[in-house]
Enzyme design. Structure first.
Site, PDB file in Angstrom:
ATOM      1  CE  LYS A 171      33.731   5.844  13.669  1.00 51.71           C
ATOM      2  NZ  LYS A 171      34.386   5.881  12.425  1.00 51.71           N
ATOM      3  CG  ASP A 200      27.522   1.932  11.675  1.00 53.18           C
ATOM      4  OD1 ASP A 200      27.431   2.722  10.719  1.00 53.18           O
ATOM      5  OD2 ASP A 200      28.373   1.027  11.732  1.00 53.18           O
ATOM      6  CG  HIS A 201      27.174   7.895   9.873  1.00 56.04           C
ATOM      7  ND1 HIS A 201      28.459   7.553  10.202  1.00 56.04           N
ATOM      8  CD2 HIS A 201      27.222   8.318   8.586  1.00 56.04           C
ATOM      9  CE1 HIS A 201      29.246   7.771   9.149  1.00 56.04           C
ATOM     10  NE2 HIS A 201      28.524   8.226   8.152  1.00 56.04           N
ATOM     11  CD  GLU A 239      35.744   7.927   3.293  1.00 57.16           C
ATOM     12  OE1 GLU A 239      35.123   8.895   3.740  1.00 57.16           O
ATOM     13  OE2 GLU A 239      36.506   7.231   3.983  1.00 57.16           O
ATOM     14  CG  ASP A 258      37.621   5.557  10.119  1.00 63.10           C
ATOM     15  OD1 ASP A 258      37.089   6.102  11.095  1.00 63.10           O
ATOM     16  OD2 ASP A 258      37.625   6.061   8.975  1.00 63.10           O
ATOM     17  CG  HIS A 263      30.694   3.163   8.816  1.00 58.64           C
ATOM     18  ND1 HIS A 263      29.883   3.431   9.889  1.00 58.64           N
ATOM     19  CD2 HIS A 263      31.661   4.117   8.836  1.00 58.64           C
ATOM     20  CE1 HIS A 263      30.341   4.509  10.510  1.00 58.64           C
ATOM     21  NE2 HIS A 263      31.421   4.936   9.899  1.00 58.64           N
TER      22      HIS A 263
HETATM   23  C1  BG6 Z   1      33.262   8.053   9.644  1.00 58.72           C
HETATM   24  C2  BG6 Z   1      34.737   7.793   9.518  1.00 58.72           C
HETATM   25  O1  BG6 Z   1      32.689   7.203  10.590  1.00 58.72           O
HETATM   26  O2  BG6 Z   1      32.650   7.807   8.379  1.00 58.72           O
HETATM   27  C3  BG6 Z   1      35.361   8.669   8.453  1.00 58.72           C
HETATM   28  O3  BG6 Z   1      35.364   8.041  10.766  1.00 58.72           O
HETATM   29  C4  BG6 Z   1      34.629   8.486   7.138  1.00 58.72           C
HETATM   30  O4  BG6 Z   1      36.737   8.381   8.288  1.00 58.72           O
HETATM   31  C5  BG6 Z   1      33.128   8.659   7.342  1.00 58.72           C
HETATM   32  O5  BG6 Z   1      35.128   9.461   6.231  1.00 58.72           O
HETATM   33  C6  BG6 Z   1      32.378   8.300   6.073  1.00 58.72           C
HETATM   34  O6  BG6 Z   1      31.030   8.639   6.237  1.00 58.72           O
HETATM   35  P1  BG6 Z   1      30.148   9.077   4.985  1.00 58.72           P
HETATM   36  O7  BG6 Z   1      28.778   9.214   5.550  1.00 58.72           O
HETATM   37  O8  BG6 Z   1      30.738  10.367   4.486  1.00 58.72           O
HETATM   38  O9  BG6 Z   1      30.289   7.994   3.987  1.00 58.72           O
END
Ligand code: BG6
Length: 516
Positions: A171, A200-201, A239, A258, A263
C-alpha cells in the site's frame, strides 16, 4: 514460546500448506518494511516449517552491499523483530544460506538483466524451479517502472502457473481513483489479475479473518445481522501514537488515505458483506466489492459532507502521561498543515440488509489508547416489561464487540437481574478472549499473507476493482475537503477522543460514541 512440532494442529497445517519451491525478490530491501516485517516473517515461517523445501530471497536495493552484509543486517532484524526468538543458530544457517542481494536502481534495465541471471543461477543451484514472487516494497512512485521493467526483462510468466510469477504490491495502491486506475492499467499490461497481490496487512490479522469465521461458521448470528435487529454499528481504529517521524509521508496522505481507504474499509466490508458462496478468493472479493458499491454517495455540497464526515488534527497534549507535540510541530510537517490526523464518518449501505442502519467509523492518531474494534449495537427489546430497568436498558442496549486489537476477543453484553428482592438489571458481558482460549501467540499478519501468496491464494488480498470502488467513495471526501479547507485546525488535544464535532455528529442521531 512453544515448539511448533509439539502442536499437532500446527503440524497438520504445515503438511497441508507448504508452497512449491520458489524465490522471493524484494524490491526495497534496505527499507524498514523488509527489516521489521518481511524477513522476520519469512524466518518465522521457516521456524514453523511452512517455507518450501527449496526457497531463496533476493533483496534488491540501490545500496552497494554484498550477500554477506545483507545477511548480517537481516540477522540483526530477526534478532529484534522475529516472532520466534531467540533466533536458532542451525535454522538461521539454513535460512540465511538462501538470502542474496542484488544492487541496482529500479529504473535501470541493467538491474533486471543482473537479476535475471541471478535468478536463473538460483533455479539451477537451489532448485527453485523458476517460481517467483516479486514484492514491491518501494516508494509507490516506483511501482509502474518496476512492473514494466519486469515484463520487458522477460521475468514475468503470464501464461499459466508453471512456473508461477506473482507480484505483491504494498500500500498505498494509488492516492485517488485516477492514480489507482492508472496503476491497475500498468499492472494489467504485464500481469493477469490473479498474479497480482495487493497487500493490506489488516487482512492478515487473525482477528480480521475471524470476522468471516464468526459470521459464517456459526448459524446463530445471521438472523440478527440486519436492519431488523441492528440499530447501528461503530467501527474504531484508535491509535495512541502520533505520526512517529513519518510526517513527510503523512503530509501526502492523511488518516483517510492512510487508514480508512484500505485497512478500515477492509474489515468494514467483512463485517457488512453477504455470505460468500465459498471461502475462496473471487467469491469473498465479489461480496466485499458489492458493499463498497452500495455505499451511499455523499452530497456534493461540502457543508453537507461536513455533517457526515468530521476531520481533526491533534494539538499538543499528553497521552498516557507522556507529553506530546502537536502534529504541526512534527518533523516533515508544514507549520500550517491542513492534513487530518482524525476522521469520523457516518455511512449508509443502501441494500436490503442494511437499509437505514448507520455505520459510524472513526480513526485517529494521538488518541488516549490503541483500540481497534467493531461494535454492533442491537435494537432495544420492543416492549419494556421491567419498568424499574427501563432507564438502564435505554442507556446501554445489547452490544456485540469484536475486538481486533489489543486484548483480542469478542464480547456480548446482555442484561441480567441483579440478585436481590427488586428487579434491577445491569449489563453483563459474555466474553471470548483469544489469549485464554488458544494460549499461543498468533502469527504476524505478514507471515500469513506471504505464505498465502506463495500458495497462490488471493482471498486475503485486494482485487483491482475493490480498490477502485473504495477510491470512488474516498475521492468525494477529498474533493469536498479541498473545496473547503478546515478553519479550526488543530481541533483536538493529543490524548483526547477527537474533535467535539465528532461527538455532535452522533448526538444529532440520538447516539453516542462508545467510551473505550
Ligand atoms: C499502517 C499505517 O498501514 O498501519 C500506519 O501507515 C498505522 O499509520 C499502521 O499506524 C497501523 O497498523 P497496526 O497493525 O499497528 O494496527
Amino acid at each position: 514460546m512453544s515448539d511448533p512440532v509439539e502442536n499437532p494442529l500446527r503440524e497438520g497445517l504445515a503438511r497441508e500448506r507448504v508452497p512449491q519451491p520458489c524465490t522471493m525478490i524484494i524490491f526495497g530491501a534496505s527499507g524498514d518494511l523488509t527489516k521489521r516485517k518481511l524477513v522476520p516473517a519469512l524466518y518465522s515461517l521457516g521456524r514453523d516449517r511452512l517455507l518450501p523445501s527449496a526457497f531463496s530471497v533476493i533483496g534488491v536495493a540501490r545500496r552497494d552491499i554484498g550477500d554477506e552484509a545483507f545477511r548480517q543486517s537481516m540477522r540483526e532484524s530477526c534478532d529484534k523483530f522475529a516472532r520466534r526468538r531467540p533466533v536458532e543458530e542451525a535454522l538461521w544457517k539454513t535460512f540465511s544460506d538462501g538470502l542474496f542481494y542484488c544492487n541496482g536502481t529500479f529504473e535501470s534495465p541493467d538491474t533486471y538483466t543482473k537479476l535475471k541471471k541471478q535468478l536463473d543461477e538460483l533455479d539451477e543451484k537451489r532448485g527453485t524451479r523458476g517460481n517467483r514472487v516479486f514484492y514491491l516494497s518501494t516508494p509507490p512512485n516506483e511501482y509502474p517502472a518496476i512492473i514494466s521493467m519486469l515484463g520487458q526483462a522477460g521475468l514475468i510468466n503470464r501464461d499459466g502457473d508453471t512456473p508461477f510469477t506473482r507480484v505483491i504490491v504494498e500500500k498505498p495502491f494509488g492516492r485517488d481513483l485516477q492514480s489507482a486506475r492508472s496503476l491497475n492499467r500498468t499492472v494489467h499490461d504485464s500481469l493477469r489479475e490473479n498474479q497480482t497481490y495487493r497487500i493490506d496487512h489488516y487482512l492478515g490479522k487473525e482477528t480480521v479473518q475471524n470476522i468471516l469465521v464468526f459470521r459464517f461458521a456459526n448459524g446463530i448470528w445471521e438472523p440478527l445481522w440486519n436492519s431488523k435487529y441492528v440499530d447501528h454499528v461503530q467501527l474504531t481504529v484508535a491509535e495512541a501514537i502520533g505520526v512517529e517521524g513519518r510526517g513527510g509521508y503523512f503530509e501526502s496522505a492523511g488518516i483517510v488515505r492512510d487508514m480508512v481507504q484500505n485497512h478500515m474499509f477492509q474489515f468494514f466490508c467483512l463485517m457488512a458483506m453477504e455470505p460468500p458462496v465459498a471461502f475462496e478468493a473471487e467469491a469473498v472479493r465479489d461480496e466485499k466489492l458489492k458493499v463498497l458499491r452500495a455505499l451511499r454517495l455523499l452530497p456534493s455540497d461540502p457543508k453537507l459532507v461536513a455533517q457526515n464526515v468530521v476531520r481533526g488534527q491533534y494539538s499538543a497534549g499528553a497521552v498516557g502521561g507522556e507529553t506530546r507535540m502537536s502534529y504541526r510541530q512534527e518533523k516533515g510537517v508544514a507549520p500550517d498543515s491542513n492534513i487530518e490526523t482524525y476522521v469520523a464518518m457516518r455511512l449508509f449501505i443502501d441494500n436490503w440488509r442494511w437499509a437505514g442502519v448507520p455505520f459510524y467509523l472513526r480513526a485517529g492518531k494521538a488518541l488516549p489508547k490503541r483500540v481497534t474494534e467493531i461494535a454492533i449495537h442491537f435494537k432495544r427489546a420492543p416492549h419494556a416489561i421491567f419498568p424499574s430497568a427501563a432507564a438502564e436498558i435505554e442507556r446501554q442496549p445489547n452490544v456485540l464487540t469484536i475486538r481486533i486489537q489489543p486484548d483480542e476477543g469478542i464480547a456480548l453484553n446482555f442484561f441480567s437481574k441483579v440478585p436481590g428482592p427488586t428487579t434491577d438489571v445491569l449489563p453483563v458481558p459474555m466474553e471470548f478472549r483469544y489469549g485464554t482460549s488458544f494460549g499461543a501467540e498468533p502469527p504476524e499478519a505478514y507471515e500469513r499473507l506471504l505464505l498465502d501468496c506463495m500458495l497462490g491464494d488471493g482471498t486475503l488480498f485486494t482485487r483491482g476493482d475493490e480498490v477502485e470502488a473504495s477510491w470512488t467513495f474516498i475521492d468525494q471526501i477529498e474533493k469536498a475537503w479541498a473545496q473547503s479547507p478546515p478553519t479550526d485546525f488543530p481541533n483536538y488535544a493529543s490524548g483526547t477522543w477527537g474533535p467535539d464535532a465528532a461527538e455532535q455528529m452522533l448526538q444529532r442521531d440520538g447516539r453516542a460514541w462508545r467510551r473505550l
